[in-house]
Design an enzyme around this catalytic site. Structure first.
Site, mmCIF file in Angstrom:
data_model
loop_
_atom_site.group_PDB
_atom_site.id
_atom_site.type_symbol
_atom_site.label_atom_id
_atom_site.label_comp_id
_atom_site.label_asym_id
_atom_site.label_seq_id
_atom_site.Cartn_x
_atom_site.Cartn_y
_atom_site.Cartn_z
ATOM 1 N N ALA A 280 6.867 4.747 0.620
ATOM 2 C CA ALA A 280 6.803 6.030 -0.095
ATOM 3 C C ALA A 280 5.989 7.045 0.701
ATOM 4 C CB ALA A 280 6.188 5.831 -1.478
ATOM 5 N N ASP B 29 5.006 4.895 -6.703
ATOM 6 C CA ASP B 29 4.486 5.017 -5.331
ATOM 7 C C ASP B 29 4.637 6.460 -4.835
ATOM 8 O OD1 ASP B 29 4.362 2.295 -5.650
ATOM 9 O OD2 ASP B 29 5.163 1.814 -3.674
ATOM 10 N N LEU C 281 0.824 -1.215 0.000
ATOM 11 C CA LEU C 281 0.000 0.000 0.000
ATOM 12 C C LEU C 281 0.860 1.268 0.000
ATOM 13 C CD1 LEU C 281 -2.831 -1.120 2.467
ATOM 14 C CD2 LEU C 281 -2.833 -1.172 -0.039
HETATM 15 O O1 PMV Z 1 4.389 -3.519 -3.608
HETATM 16 P P1 PMV Z 1 4.878 -2.129 -3.757
HETATM 17 O O2 PMV Z 1 3.942 -1.117 -3.185
HETATM 18 O O3 PMV Z 1 6.263 -1.962 -3.220
HETATM 19 O O4 PMV Z 1 4.898 -1.781 -5.318
HETATM 20 C C1 PMV Z 1 5.959 -2.164 -6.153
HETATM 21 C C2 PMV Z 1 5.620 -1.836 -7.573
HETATM 22 C C3 PMV Z 1 6.594 -2.431 -8.593
HETATM 23 O O5 PMV Z 1 6.082 -2.107 -9.892
HETATM 24 C C4 PMV Z 1 6.654 -3.936 -8.466
HETATM 25 C C5 PMV Z 1 7.999 -1.847 -8.449
HETATM 26 C C6 PMV Z 1 8.106 -0.377 -8.840
HETATM 27 O O6 PMV Z 1 9.142 0.224 -8.464
HETATM 28 O O7 PMV Z 1 7.236 0.168 -9.525
#
Ligand code: PMV
Length: 318
Positions: free
Chosen positions: A111, A152, A107
Site C-alpha cells: 500500500a 493499509d 508493514l
Molecule cells: O499483513 P498485511 O499488511 O497485508 O495486512 C492484511 C490485513 C488483513 O486484515 C488481514 C487484510 C485486509 O485487507 O485488511
C-alpha cells in the site's frame, strides 16, 4: 521533470482479518517510509525499479492488468495508469522506489508503495487530492490481494492513528496517542496476505459460530482499546494488544515463532505485544515505554526498530 513523494509504513493494532468482514480496526502509521521518484521518459513506457527488480510496460497495455498479472510491480504500474486516466495525461514515466522498511512483512509495503507512486506521478503530471490517492491505492491493492479492506491504503495515505470500518476512515485525535511508543520485531518469515485471508475465509465457512464469536470479541477489544487510549492507559492498552494476539492465535494465523517473539517482549518489559497484519509470518508490534526499551540481546536474532505514531501520511517532497 522529476517528482518525489513518500508514504509511511503501517501496523494494525486491532481488528485485522475481521475488518474484511465489516468489523472495526485500528492501525497506526510508523516512522519508516517508502519514497517514489518519478521522471518523464520518452520511451512511451511505465518503467519501475525497486528492490523487487525491474519492470516495464508500454502505455497501450497499462490499463489491462491481466497483461501483467504476474509482475511483482503490477500494483505500481496500475497505480500509474490510474493517475494517467484521472488526469487524462498519458506519458512514459520511470518510477524508482526506495524503502527503509522490509517488504512482505505486514508493514504495508504494497500500500505504501502504491500511495507514494500515485502522489509522485500525480504531482509529475498534475495534481491528485489525498482522497483520490486513497481511492486509487485501494484499486491497485486489489491486484495484490483480491479483497483488501482498504485499511493499509488509509493509514499510508492519511498517517496518524486511524479507526477504519466499512471503508470509512476516521483519524483519531492526537490526544489519543501522546506518548505511544512501539517496538516492531521482524520475524523474518515472509507472509502471504492473500493466502492467509483465504485461510480465514475457509475457517469462517467451516465453523460459522466460532468465527462469529471471535469477530464479536475482536470488535469488543477494539472498542475497549479506544477507551484505554482515550484515558492514556498504556498498561490496559498493552494488555488488550496481548489479548488480541491470543484471539488471532485462536483464528489460526499465528505460529511458534510469532508466539515466541510475543513472549520475549512481554518478559522484557513491553506493555503488550501481538502479531500485526495477516499473520503466518511478518512482524510483531509491541507497546513499550520509551525509557524502558526491551534490551536488544533479548531479541538479538531479529531485526527490530522503535517508532512513535507517524503523523504526516503521504507527502510530496519536491
Ligand atoms: O499483513 P498485511 O499488511 O497485508 O495486512 C492484511 C490485513 C488483513 O486484515 C488481514 C487484510 C485486509 O485487507 O485488511
Amino acid at each position: 521533470m522529476r517528482a518525489v513523494a513518500s508514504a509511511p509504513a503501517k501496523a494494525i493494532l486491532f481488528g485485522e482479518h475481521f475488518v474484511v468482514y465489516g468489523k472495526p480496526a485500528v492501525a497506526t502509521a510508523l516512522e519508516r517510509r517508502v519514497r517514489a521518484t518519478s521522471t518523464i521518459n520518452g520511451a512511451g513506457e511505465v518503467r519501475v525499479r525497486s528492490m523487487l527488480g525491474y519492470s516495464r510496460m508500454d502505455l497501450g497495455s497499462i490499463h489491462d492488468p491481466n497483461l501483467y498479472r504476474d509482475d511483482p510491480h503490477r500494483h505500481i504500474i496500475f497505480s500509474a495508469a490510474g493517475v494517467m486516466r484521472l488526469l487524462e495525461r498519458y506519458t512514459g514515466v520511470d518510477i524508482l522506489l526506495e524503502s527503509d522498511f522490509p517488504y512482505g512483512m505486514g508493514l504495508g509495503a504494497s500500500a505504501a508503495t502504491s500511495v507514494a507512486t500515485i502522489a509522485s506521478v500525480g504531482s509529475l503530471l498534475g495534481r491528485v487530492s489525498r482522497d483520490e490517492v486513497f481511492r486509487l491505492s485501494v484499486e491497485a491493492e486489489r491486484l495484490v490481494h483480491r479483497n483488501p479492506s482498504g485499511i493499509d491504503s488509509a493509514v499510508c495515505t492519511y498517517g496518524g492513528l486511524v479507526l477504519f470500518k466499512d471503508g470509512r476512515v476516521e483519524r483519531l485525535d492526537k490526544r489519543m496517542y501522546i506518548d505511544m511508543h512501539f517496538m516492531v520485531v521482524n520475524s523474518g518469515i515472509m507472509k502471504d496476505t492473500g493466502a492467509m485471508v483465504m485461510r480465514v475465509k475457509a475457517r469462517g465457512e467451516s465453523s460459522r459460530e466460532e468465527f462469529a464469536s471471535l469477530a464479536e470479541m475482536s470488535e469488543q477489544l477494539t472498542m475497549q482499546a479506544l477507551y484505554a487510549m482515550g484515558c492514556g492507559d498504556r498498561a490496559r492498552l498493552g494488555e488488550l494488544l496481548t489479548l488480541n494476539h491470543g484471539l488471532l492465535r485462536r483464528l489460526g494465523v499465528s505460529n511458534g515463532v510469532l508466539d515466541g517473539i510475543v513472549h520475549a517482549l512481554l518478559k522484557n518489559g513491553a506493555y503488550g505485544a501481538k502479531l500485526t497484519g495477516a499473520g503466518g509470518g511478518g512482524c510483531i508490534i509491541s507497546l513499550i515505554d520509551r525509557s524502558r526499551t526491551p534490551p536488544p540481546d533479548a531479541l538479538s536474532r531479529y531485526e527490530t526498530f522503535t517508532s512513535g505514531v507517524e503523523e504526516q501520511g503521504v507527502i510530496t517532497e519536491a
